[in-house]
Structures are given as structure tokens and as C-alpha cells.
Design a protein around this motif. Structure first.
Motif, short mmCIF file in Angstrom:
data_model
loop_
_atom_site.label_atom_id
_atom_site.label_comp_id
_atom_site.label_asym_id
_atom_site.label_seq_id
_atom_site.Cartn_x
_atom_site.Cartn_y
_atom_site.Cartn_z
N LYS A 9 0.80 -1.22 0.00
CA LYS A 9 0.00 0.00 0.00
C LYS A 9 0.83 1.27 0.00
O LYS A 9 0.45 2.26 -0.58
N THR A 30 -1.45 -4.76 3.23
CA THR A 30 -2.70 -5.13 3.89
C THR A 30 -2.91 -6.63 3.89
O THR A 30 -3.66 -7.15 4.69
N ASN A 33 -0.86 -7.60 6.83
CA ASN A 33 -1.03 -6.63 7.92
C ASN A 33 0.29 -6.35 8.61
O ASN A 33 0.38 -6.40 9.84
N SER A 53 -4.28 -4.59 11.97
CA SER A 53 -5.15 -4.91 10.84
C SER A 53 -5.12 -3.82 9.78
O SER A 53 -5.06 -2.63 10.10
N ARG A 54 -5.11 -4.25 8.54
CA ARG A 54 -5.19 -3.35 7.38
C ARG A 54 -4.20 -2.19 7.44
O ARG A 54 -4.58 -1.02 7.39
N VAL A 56 -1.96 0.51 6.19
CA VAL A 56 -1.95 1.25 4.92
C VAL A 56 -0.87 2.33 4.92
O VAL A 56 0.28 2.05 4.63
N ASP A 71 -3.87 2.21 10.25
CA ASP A 71 -4.70 1.08 9.85
C ASP A 71 -6.05 1.66 9.45
O ASP A 71 -6.15 2.85 9.13
N GLU A 72 -7.07 0.90 9.47
CA GLU A 72 -8.38 1.38 9.03
C GLU A 72 -8.85 2.63 9.78
O GLU A 72 -9.36 3.56 9.19
N SER A 95 -11.96 5.44 7.53
CA SER A 95 -11.19 4.62 6.60
C SER A 95 -9.92 5.36 6.20
O SER A 95 -9.86 6.00 5.15
#
Length: 124
Positions: A9, A30, A33, A53-54, A56, A71-72, A95
Motif C-alpha cells: 500500500k 494489507t 497486515n 489490521s489493514r 496502509v 490502519d483502518e 477509513s
């Protein structure tokens, strides 16, 4: 330079203070993670930060010796050398996607795709 990491990402670089050449690379993914680090030619790639998590957006502040990542919905800060978590610096986003740092003014910027906004904060 780097292949084989799924769902990359963001990438941020650090530079040698004397030569100005690229010193290290940090890559968020992602899929796993994780945040990976390696030399700027892609050698010695290692998993640097795991368990979020996630993952980015990334931002690097060499002066403070910290790495920020999103993350998110949250922004974290870790030691740039060890990867040890130092703090959760922001929460409650919809987000998050990208981070950018203005070191001169001490501002960390982040995009919140779900909130249709760009936010700025003092990271320290």
C-alpha cells in the motif's frame, strides 16, 4: 526492487544524513497486515512490525526517530530503529489511507477516505 509482497500500500524511505543516499525502505501491506523494511536495493527484507489490521499509510520522522502508520481507523507511532510501539496517536477515523509528515511544522497529515477529509495533528 521489491517483489512478492502481496497488497503493498505505501512505501517510505530514509536517507543517510552524510551522503543523502537512500538508507532504508519501509513498506506496508494489507495482505499480511505488516510493515517490512529493507535496504533501498531491496536486499535483506524483513518483517518489521506485525499484528495490526489493514496497515496502509506510512510516514517517517527521522528527527524524532519514529515511524507512523495507519490502519483502518487509527494512527500509531513506533521506534524507527526497533519497531517497538510507542503510542497510539489518533483514533476514530472511518477509513484511513495515506499519511504525510511536515517535519518543519511538526504536523502529521492523514486522508480519511470514509470521512471524505484530510486531517492534520501534532504527533508529539
Amino acid at each position: 526492487v521489491v517483489t512478492g509482497l502481496m497488497e503493498m500500500k505505501d512505501v517510505k524511505l530514509t536517507f543517510d544524513a552524510e551522503t543523502g543516499e537512500c538508507d532504508r525502505m519501509f513498506i506496508s501491506t494489507t495482505f499480511s497486515n505488516s510493515i517490512y523494511t529493507c535496504s533501498c536495493d531491496g536486499d535483506d527484507i524483513t518483517e518489521f512490525i506485525v499484528g495490526y489490521s489493514r496497515v496502509v499509510g506510512l510516514a517517517v520522522d527521522v528527527g524524532m526517530n519514529v515511524l507512523f502508520w495507519a490502519d483502518e481507523s487509527e494512527v500509531y507511532m513506533a521506534d524507527l530503529t526497533t519497531g517497538d510501539l510507542l503510542d497510539k496517536v489518533a483514533t476514530d477515523f472511518k477509513s484511513l489511507a495515506y499519511l504525510a509528515l511536515d517535519s518543519a511544522k511538526g504536523k502529521l497529515f492523514m486522508t480519511d477516505e470514509g470521512g471524505d477529509a484530510v486531517w492534520a495533528m501534532d504527533p508529539d
